[in-house]
Design a protein around this motif. Sequence first.
Motif, PDB file in Angstrom:
ATOM      1  N   PHE A  52      42.107  53.377  43.557  1.00 29.20           N
ATOM      2  CA  PHE A  52      40.756  52.868  43.350  1.00 29.20           C
ATOM      3  C   PHE A  52      40.327  52.987  41.893  1.00 29.20           C
ATOM      4  N   GLY A  53      40.748  54.046  41.214  1.00 28.23           N
ATOM      5  CA  GLY A  53      40.429  54.199  39.801  1.00 28.23           C
ATOM      6  C   GLY A  53      41.044  53.090  38.965  1.00 28.23           C
ATOM      7  N   MET A  58      40.489  47.891  36.128  1.00 28.42           N
ATOM      8  CA  MET A  58      40.830  46.476  35.940  1.00 28.42           C
ATOM      9  C   MET A  58      39.605  45.588  36.176  1.00 28.42           C
ATOM     10  N   PHE A  59      38.801  45.926  37.176  1.00 27.81           N
ATOM     11  CA  PHE A  59      37.614  45.136  37.471  1.00 27.81           C
ATOM     12  C   PHE A  59      36.631  45.169  36.307  1.00 27.81           C
ATOM     13  N   LYS A  61      37.292  45.804  33.154  1.00 22.77           N
ATOM     14  CA  LYS A  61      37.869  45.051  32.024  1.00 22.77           C
ATOM     15  C   LYS A  61      37.653  43.566  32.224  1.00 22.77           C
ATOM     16  N   TRP A  62      37.890  43.105  33.459  1.00 21.37           N
ATOM     17  CA  TRP A  62      37.720  41.696  33.777  1.00 21.37           C
ATOM     18  C   TRP A  62      36.241  41.301  33.617  1.00 21.37           C
ATOM     19  N   ALA A  63      35.322  42.147  34.088  1.00 22.77           N
ATOM     20  CA  ALA A  63      33.904  41.822  34.021  1.00 22.77           C
ATOM     21  C   ALA A  63      33.384  41.855  32.570  1.00 22.77           C
ATOM     22  N   LYS A  64      33.975  42.695  31.739  1.00 25.01           N
ATOM     23  CA  LYS A  64      33.547  42.824  30.359  1.00 25.01           C
ATOM     24  C   LYS A  64      34.004  41.622  29.525  1.00 25.01           C
ATOM     25  N   ALA A  65      35.126  41.037  29.887  1.00 31.47           N
ATOM     26  CA  ALA A  65      35.693  39.947  29.104  1.00 31.47           C
ATOM     27  C   ALA A  65      34.965  38.643  29.241  1.00 31.47           C
TER      28      ALA A  65
END
Length: 65
Positions: A52-53, A58-59, A61-65
């Motif tokens: 989960f960590g 990854m989530f 990082k994806w949301a920040k990009a």
Amino acid sequence: MAKVFNYISESFTELKSNVTWSPWSEVQRYTIIVAIFAILFSLATWGVDSVFGEFLGMFYKWAKA
């Protein structure tokens, strides 16, 4: 204070005379079983936490990009 002392004294008497204790070999066997399951459960919890960590990392990082 006498009530507390009387309660403790009666508790020890109860444990000595009225409680049926398991044989020592059985207690050792069950202790080993509980220890093994505790280790396995903690490893499973650690594994799920790690997955989960990583997923949340990854989530984000994806949301920040």
